[in-house]
Design a protein around this motif. Structure first.
Motif, short mmCIF file in Angstrom:
data_model
loop_
_atom_site.label_atom_id
_atom_site.label_comp_id
_atom_site.label_asym_id
_atom_site.label_seq_id
_atom_site.Cartn_x
_atom_site.Cartn_y
_atom_site.Cartn_z
N ARG A 98 -15.86 -10.47 -16.40
CA ARG A 98 -14.59 -10.27 -15.70
C ARG A 98 -14.13 -8.84 -15.95
O ARG A 98 -13.37 -8.60 -16.89
N ARG A 101 -10.78 -7.25 -17.83
CA ARG A 101 -10.09 -8.27 -18.62
C ARG A 101 -10.85 -8.47 -19.93
O ARG A 101 -12.05 -8.21 -20.02
N ASP A 106 -9.14 -18.63 -22.40
CA ASP A 106 -9.63 -19.27 -21.18
C ASP A 106 -11.12 -18.98 -20.99
O ASP A 106 -11.89 -19.88 -20.62
N LYS A 122 -8.11 -25.44 -16.38
CA LYS A 122 -6.94 -24.61 -16.66
C LYS A 122 -5.71 -25.50 -16.53
O LYS A 122 -5.40 -26.01 -15.45
N CYS A 515 -3.06 -13.73 -4.77
CA CYS A 515 -3.48 -13.76 -6.18
C CYS A 515 -4.68 -12.84 -6.36
O CYS A 515 -5.69 -12.98 -5.66
N PRO A 516 -4.61 -11.89 -7.29
CA PRO A 516 -5.73 -10.95 -7.47
C PRO A 516 -6.97 -11.60 -8.07
O PRO A 516 -8.07 -11.05 -7.97
N HIS A 517 -6.82 -12.78 -8.67
CA HIS A 517 -7.95 -13.41 -9.35
C HIS A 517 -8.82 -14.27 -8.42
O HIS A 517 -9.95 -14.60 -8.78
N CYS A 518 -8.28 -14.66 -7.27
CA CYS A 518 -9.08 -15.51 -6.37
C CYS A 518 -9.08 -14.98 -4.94
O CYS A 518 -9.34 -15.73 -4.00
N CYS A 552 -6.68 -20.64 -7.57
CA CYS A 552 -7.30 -20.70 -8.89
C CYS A 552 -6.26 -21.15 -9.90
O CYS A 552 -5.09 -21.39 -9.55
N ASP A 554 -4.86 -19.43 -12.25
CA ASP A 554 -3.80 -18.44 -12.49
C ASP A 554 -2.66 -18.57 -11.50
O ASP A 554 -1.50 -18.30 -11.85
N CYS A 555 -2.94 -18.96 -10.27
CA CYS A 555 -1.91 -19.05 -9.24
C CYS A 555 -1.55 -20.50 -8.92
O CYS A 555 -0.91 -20.76 -7.90
N TYR A 561 0.55 -15.10 -5.96
CA TYR A 561 1.04 -14.79 -7.30
C TYR A 561 1.96 -13.58 -7.22
O TYR A 561 1.55 -12.48 -6.86
#
Length: 627
Positions: A98, A101, A106, A122, A515-518, A552, A554-555, A561
């Motif tokens: 990742r 990060r 997690d 999660k 959301c930047p993660h998904c 995901c 995170d969101c 997000y």
């Protein structure tokens, strides 16, 4: 239930981690060295990084205790068992899988799940069944073993654990639980937070319900509120309502809630949080506990607890993560009882940097030209909840300095900041926007912020202040930028005065971000292109590339997000000044401004869609609102 890993490297790691000291002997919990070996075998860590973490074990463990419980010498620190995953996560080693990060709890939980052939989960606190949690395990057991029921699946009760190789825990669960269960792997941090919140809040509510019966109140006057952490609250407390309110506020801060609603209903009361503009149901309360919680909040906000029929307003000041947070409290009697709404004013949001508000490069440059002028009037407009306060406070922060006398008059003061001289409107003693502004002009100000222009006297005073060499900021409730001009004229401001002092008008809205993660790429459909009235050739109608969030952990699987601003910026130049003097209406001013390059709210939102900042649904919603 457990499928063998298909990846040979992960299979080796699983076998190494699950190996017993002796065949047939019960396997204890995973040690730090075994976890490090597993992470090396899975490619998450290098041998050098493994050695560095192992050599720093004592220091990293102390760091975890300080982060989790605050003091290394407290009773809470003595009770807290630091897990190997927490030690590794505290080292903040870059995660090769990742980019950008670090290896956190997690990532470690996901690696353990893959090695054990289990599902990684999660934990979303808003989706936890509180009744299922409290009925399955006692609080001491759940916290000591970091195990949490997260739902019911085809394999039975779904239990989130941190160490899937802990055969002793599995054996204990098999003896304890009458029903079938399946394990999923989650981060200990998430599990402990949910356990503390659910058991702590529930036990406080239950104890309060038993002691209060059908009615009753609790609490003591406190102008400044020092919230205890969940760890401190877990030590036991007879002040059940006090503890319940502390749990509630801590949980709201953790979930990034902007508003807390306590709403009485026919059978009970409900607690709801507004997160990223959307309300979520959190908890239900008995009516007697709701009345007590309401009284406690009113006491903290220095409101009259004996008065329930009349609407009231109050404030609470507290600390969160070493920064001051202000809460604005509003009470209102409804058909089923008194409703409380708490608005959270977090300085990290209200006092953000200008570049983080959502301005594009050209928009920010234009805005900075307005706000760095020696004098003039700058207006921010939009409906309630459109981010006007954040824009103004961030602007004041940008301009503040020891050489600047910066004064505000507000109703109410949203957040107290020592860099500003702030005045609260108090109509009962004749301190209005206009009278306060008149007094401020005798206080040698450089920059003045008027919370809102509501009447002719305030409008004329703001214009006079700008005419006499001051830089004045204020808000007006209109739908677009051009409407702010006609609104001031309707309030009685002379056109020639307004045209000479007005620098610019910002109309704004808030849209939710992808959301930047998904985030993934996709294309607009033909129907979506038509809905946005985009002018594109037929061959390009199905090839307009956009981004959206798949969803995901995170969101919370929404694909969204956080929020950002969308702006319409009316620059008052020579042509616009002429139209104001000639008596042109809002439509004529807006049309001329667009010819000069002003981007409408709808066009600004479409640009953010093309840039990949916000999804189609948010743009469609804003376009409908701005039409």
């Amino acid at each position: 239930m457990e499928n063998p890993p298909s990846d040979p490297a992960r299979q080796d790691a699983a076998q190494a981690a699950a190996a017993s000291p002796q065949d047939g002997e019960m396997r204890p919990a995973l040690s730090l060295s075994e976890l490090l070996d597993l992470l090396v075998r899975s490619g998450r860590l290098g041998p050098d990084q493994k050695g560095e973490i192992a050599s720093r074990e004592t220091t990293l463990k102390s760091q975890v205790l300080k982060d989790r419980v605050g003091s290394l010498r407290s009773q809470a620190a003595a009770r807290y068992d630091v897990a190997p995953a927490e030690i590794v996560a505290s080292a903040r080693v870059p995660d090769p899988e990742r980019p950008g990060r670090s290896i956190d709890e997690d990532a470690i939980a996901e690696c353990l799940a893959q090695a054990a052939g289990l599902e990684y989960a999660k934990v979303d606190p808003l989706r936890i069944d509180n009744e299922l949690v409290t009925k399955t395990f006692s609080r001491p057991f759940a916290r000591r073993h970091a195990v949490l029921p997260v739902g019911v699946g085809e394999g039975g009760l779904r239990l989130a654990v941190t160490d899937p190789f802990d055969a002793a825990l599995r054996h204990t669960l098999e003896d304890l639980l009458p029903q079938r269960f399946e394990m999923v792997v989650a981060a200990k941090r998430d599990l402990i937070e949910v356990i503390d919140r659910v058991y702590g809040f529930r036990s406080s509510v239950s104890a309060a319900s038993e002691s209060l019966g059908p009615g009753g109140t609790s609490g003591a006057m406190a102008p400044f509120v020092e919230l205890r952490s969940n760890e401190e609250l877990s030590g036991g407390n007879d002040e059940h309502i006090v503890a319940a309110v502390d749990y509630l506020l801590n949980y709201a801060f953790d979930q990034r809630a902007s508003d807390i609603h306590l709403e009485p209903r026919n059978e009970d009361a409900v607690i709801r949080f507004r997160i990223d503009g959307i309300l979520h149901d959190i908890e239900n309360l008995p009516h007697s506990v709701h009345a007590a919680v309401t009284s406690r909040i009113k006491v903290l906000a220095q409101m009259d607890i004996a008065e329930r029929r009349r609407p009231q307003d109050g404030r609470i000041k507290t600390f969160r993560a070493e920064r001051e947070v202000e809460l604005r409290v509003s009470s209102l009697m409804t058909a089923f009882g008194e409703k409380i709404v708490i608005r959270v004013f977090d300085p990290s949001v209200l006092l953000t940097e200008l570049e983080h508000l959502g301005f594009g490069p050209s928009e920010r440059e234009r805005y900075e030209q307005w706000i760095t002028a020696p004098s003039g009037l700058v207006l921010v407009t939009g409906p309630t909840g459109s981010g006007k306060t954040t824009t103004l406070y961030s602007t004041l922060r940008y301009l503040s300095g020891s050489e600047i006398n910066l004064m505000t008059v507000e109703d109410p003061i949203e957040m107290v900041d020592p860099r500003f001289c702030q005045v609260q409107v108090q109509k009962q003693v004749d301190v209005t926007f206009a009278s306060a502004l008149r007094a401020i002009l005798r206080q040698d100000p450089d920059v003045i912020m008027v919370g809102e222009i509501r009447d002719v006297e305030t409008a004329n005073m703001a214009v006079q202040a700008a005419l006499t060499g001051h830089l004045v900021f204020s808000t007006v409730h209109t739908r677009d930028a051009a409407g702010a001009v006609t609104r001031l004229v309707e309030l009685g401001v002379e056109r020639f005065l307004l045209s000479s002092v007005l620098r610019g008008v910002v109309a704004q809205r808030l849209v939710r971000c992808i959301c930047p993660h998904c985030a993934v790429e996709g294309f607009l459909s033909a129907a979506q292109v038509d809905a946005l009235r985009l002018k594109v050739s037929l061959e390009r109608r199905d090839r307009l590339r956009v981004r959206y969030g798949e969803g995901c952990a995170d969101c919370r699987h929404t694909g969204l997000y956080g929020r950002t601003g969308v702006f319409e910026m009316l620059d008052v130049g020579r042509r616009i000044r002429g139209l104001i003097n000639e008596g042109a209406g809002a439509d004529g001013i807006a049309q001329a401004a667009r010819i000069e390059g002003m981007e409408s709210l709808r066009d600004a939102a479409i640009r953010k869609l093309a840039e990949g900042s916000t999804p189609y649904e948010e743009v469609a919603r804003l376009a409908a609102d701005a039409t």
